[in-house]
Design a protein around this motif. Structure first.
Motif, PDB file in Angstrom:
ATOM      1  N   GLN A 219      31.241  32.370  37.824  1.00 47.89           N
ATOM      2  CA  GLN A 219      31.977  33.583  38.181  1.00 47.89           C
ATOM      3  C   GLN A 219      33.303  33.244  38.859  1.00 47.89           C
ATOM      4  OE1 GLN A 219      31.165  36.651  37.313  1.00 47.89           O
ATOM      5  NE2 GLN A 219      33.004  37.506  38.245  1.00 47.89           N
ATOM      6  N   VAL A 220      33.285  32.222  39.716  1.00 45.21           N
ATOM      7  CA  VAL A 220      34.520  31.772  40.355  1.00 45.21           C
ATOM      8  C   VAL A 220      35.523  31.300  39.302  1.00 45.21           C
ATOM      9  CG1 VAL A 220      35.530  29.976  41.824  1.00 45.21           C
ATOM     10  CG2 VAL A 220      33.474  31.182  42.566  1.00 45.21           C
ATOM     11  N   MET A 221      35.039  30.575  38.316  1.00 46.22           N
ATOM     12  CA  MET A 221      35.923  30.065  37.259  1.00 46.22           C
ATOM     13  C   MET A 221      36.507  31.211  36.433  1.00 46.22           C
ATOM     14  SD  MET A 221      33.594  26.780  36.100  1.00 46.22           S
ATOM     15  CE  MET A 221      34.760  26.106  34.917  1.00 46.22           C
ATOM     16  N   ILE A 222      35.680  32.199  36.127  1.00 48.20           N
ATOM     17  CA  ILE A 222      36.155  33.351  35.351  1.00 48.20           C
ATOM     18  C   ILE A 222      37.215  34.121  36.135  1.00 48.20           C
ATOM     19  CG2 ILE A 222      35.474  35.625  34.485  1.00 48.20           C
ATOM     20  CD1 ILE A 222      34.629  33.511  32.577  1.00 48.20           C
ATOM     21  N   GLN A 223      36.938  34.407  37.415  1.00 46.71           N
ATOM     22  CA  GLN A 223      37.881  35.161  38.241  1.00 46.71           C
ATOM     23  C   GLN A 223      39.172  34.380  38.443  1.00 46.71           C
ATOM     24  OE1 GLN A 223      36.205  38.259  37.940  1.00 46.71           O
ATOM     25  NE2 GLN A 223      37.264  38.540  39.877  1.00 46.71           N
TER      26      GLN A 223
END
Length: 504
Positions: A219-223
Motif C-alpha cells: 500500500q505504501v508503494m502504491i500511494q
C-alpha cells in the motif's frame, strides 16, 4: 456460584484490567484514525499491529484487533461525508448522500447520524454474535478431519468473492497461496518440502511478515507511486455548524431503515467474503427501493446515509460469527484476525467456547464496549479527525515502513522475516497493479495447511473407502452442499442478470 456466574466474573475482571482497557482505547482511536485516512484500511491496521500483540495476553491483544476492525469501518465515513473521499471501501455508499448533506450545510448532522447509526449497527451485530456463535460452536464439536477439510475448502470458495469479478486472477492468487502453505516440514512425514536447503524455511513462510508485506508495504508503494511528481494542495476540511443530531421526525423516519439495515449487515457479514462494501450497497438499495421519495436518494437523503452506515458496521460482528465458530473469515480483515487467533494459540470452534470461553466472551464483550466508545469518541472528535485526511502521505509512509520492519523482525528476532516481508511487499505491489486480490493469498495460506491435514487424516481414517466415508457423515454432506452452492451462486446470479436484460 454457578459456572455462568463464574464465567461472567472472569470476563468482567479481564476487561477491567488496565492493559485491556488501554488496548480498547488505543484500538478505537487508532481504528478511527486508520479508517479516516484514504487508502488505508482495517485490514492493513490489523496486519500491522499483530506483531505488537506478541507480548500481550490474548484478551488484550484480540480486543485491540477487534476494536480496530470496528472503528476503522466507522472512521471511513468521516472523510466520505466531509470531503467525498471514502476512507474505506465500505464507506463508498455513505459518500453518495453524506457529502451532499455537507454541501448544503448539514455536515455536522450527517456526522452525528453516521456515528449513531454505526453504533447501533455494531451493537446489533455483537448481540447476534452472542446469540448465534455458541450454538454453532456446539455443532462444531461433532466435526472431525473430514469436516475440517471441507470447511477449509468452503473457506477457499470465498476467493471468488474477494476477486471483484476477476475470478481467474482470484483463483490464481489462491493457488499461489496454497503452494506457499506447502513450504516447510511435512506434518506427517517430517520431510522438508520446497525449502531449497534454506534452514529458515523449514518452519514454513511466517504468516505475519507475509501479511505485513502484502497489505502494508504494498500500500505504501502504491500511494508513493500516485504521489510521485504531483504537488496537489492538501484537501481542506470544511467548517461545520448547525445541529449534531437528527430531529425527532427524522428519527421516526429512520427507525425502520436502521432495523432493516442492521439485519442486512449481520447476514451479509456472516456470508464468507461479502464484506462491508457489499452490505452497505445492499442496504442502500433496499432503503431506496422502500422509500416513498426514492428520487431524493443521491441528493443528500439522510435515509440513504443511515442505511449504508448501519449496515457496514453491522458486518463486523456478523463476520466474526463464522470466524470464531468455524475458522472461516467473513472478510479480508477477519482473515487477518484469524492469523491473530492462531498466533495466540486459539483454535476456532467448540474448544474456543468451552476451554477458552473466558477469552472468547471477553473478546465479544470487548467488541461491544469498543462500539460504545467509538460512538463517544466519534461524536467528540469528528470535527478534528477529518483533518487527518490532510496529513501528507510523505510523512505517514516512513512511519508505516518503520513499524512494518520492526513488527516483522520481532516475531522471531530474525532478519529473514524482514526479507520475507519485503518480498511479499513487492509481490503485493505487483498484484495490486495487475488487479490480483492479495487477500486471496493470505486466505489460502491460512486454510491450505488445514485442508491438507484434514484430507490426509481422512485418508487414514477411511481405510481406503474415502467417498463412502464422506457420504456416511451428515455434516460432511451438508458442507459439500454448501460448497456446491457457493461455487454455483455466481453462475446463478449471472444467469438471472442475463434473463433480466432479455426481459428489458
Amino acid at each position: 456460584m454457578t459456572i455462568d456466574t463464574a464465567l461472567l466474573l472472569s470476563v468482567l475482571s479481564q476487561l477491567a484490567s488496565p492493559d485491556v482497557l488501554l488496548m480498547l482505547i488505543v484500538g478505537v482511536l487508532g481504528g478511527i484514525f486508520l479508517g479516516a485516512l484514504p487508502g488505508l484500511s482495517a485490514t492493513m491496521g490489523i496486519a500491522l499491529l499483530i506483531p505488537v500483540t506478541f507480548g500481550m495476553q490474548p484478551v488484550a491483544a484480540l480486543v485491540l484487533l477487534a476494536a480496530i476492525y470496528a472503528s476503522a469501518v466507522y472512521g471511513g465515513s468521516i472523510t466520505a461525508i466531509l470531503i467525498h473521499t471514502p476512507g474505506t471501501p465500505a464507506s463508498a455508499a455513505t459518500a453518495v448522500d453524506g457529502y451532499q448533506m455537507t454541501q448544503r450545510g448539514e455536515g455536522l448532522k450527517a456526522l452525528g447520524t453516521s456515528t449513531l447509526c454505526s453504533v447501533i449497527g455494531g451493537l446489533v451485530s455483537v448481540m447476534a454474535l452472542l446469540l448465534l456463535a455458541p450454538p454453532l460452536a456446539q455443532i462444531s464439536l461433532r466435526f472431525s478431519a473430514p469436516e475440517y477439510f471441507l470447511i477449509a475448502i468452503f473457506g477457499l470458495t470465498i476467493i471468488g468473492s474477494l476477486s471483484s469479478g476477476a475470478l481467474v486472477k482470484g483463483l490464481s492468487a489462491g493457488l499461489l497461496g496454497l503452494l506457499i502453505s506447502l513450504v516447510g516440514v511435512d506434518v506427517m512425514t517430517a520431510y522438508p518440502r520446497f525449502t531449497f536447503g534454506i534452514a529458515e524455511l523449514e518452519s514454513g513462510i511466517s504468516l505475519i511478515p507475509a501479511m505485513i508485506g502484502l497489505f502494508s508495504i504494498s500500500q505504501v508503494m502504491i500511494q508513493a507511486e500516485k504521489l510521485h511528481g504531483t504537488h496537489a494542495p492538501s484537501s481542506q476540511a470544511p467548517k461545520l455548524s448547525g445541529q449534531l443530531f437528527p430531529s425527532r421526525a427524522e428519527w421516526r423516519k429512520l427507525r425502520r431503515t436502521i432495523s432493516r439495515s442492521s439485519v442486512i449487515g449481520v447476514v451479509v457479514g456472516a456470508l464468507p467474503g461479502a464484506g462491508g462494501d457489499v452490505a452497505s450497497w445492499v442496504a442502500y438499495n433496499e432503503a431506496k427501493r422502500n422509500a416513498k421519495q426514492s428520487d431524493r436518494f443521491g441528493k443528500g437523503e439522510i435515509e440513504g446515509l443511515a442505511a449504508a452506515e448501519t449496515a457496514n458496521n453491522a458486518v463486523t460482528g456478523g463476520a466474526m460469527i463464522p470466524l470464531l465458530t468455524l475458522g472461516i473469515p467473513g472478510s479480508a480483515a477477519t482473515a487477518v484476525m484469524l492469523g491473530g487467533l492462531y498466533i495466540h494459540g486459539l483454535q476456532p470452534g467448540h474448544e474456543l467456547f468451552s476451554v477458552n470461553a473466558h477469552i472468547v466472551y471477553a473478546i465479544i464483550v470487548g467488541l461491544l464496549l469498543a462500539n460504545i466508545l467509538m460512538g463517544i469518541v466519534g461524536l467528540a472528535l469528528a470535527k478534528q479527525v477529518v483533518k487527518v485526511a490532510t496529513v501528507p502521505f510523505a510523512i505517514l509512509a516512513p512511519i508505516i515502513v518503520v513499524l512494518s520492519v520492526v513488527g516483522a523482525y520481532t516475531i522471531n528476532n530474525s532478519m529473514f522475516d524482514v526479507y520475507v516481508m519485503a518480498a511479499f511487499g513487492l509481490l503485493g505491489y505487483m498484484m495490486r497493479k495487475t488487479d490480483f486480490p492479495t487477500a486471496a493469498i493470505v486466505l489460502a495460506m491460512i486454510l491450505g495447511a488445514m485442508a491438507e491435514i484434514g484430507f490426509r487424516q481422512s485418508l487414514v481414517m477411511s481405510k481406503g473407502n474415502l467417498l463412502g466415508y464422506y457420504f456416511d457423515r451428515p455434516f460432511s454432506l451438508l458442507l459439500m452442499g454448501l460448497i456446491l452452492l457457493a461455487l454455483s451462486s455466481p453462475l446463478i446470479v449471472r444467469w438471472k442478470r442475463h434473463k433480466a436484460h432479455q426481459v428489458v
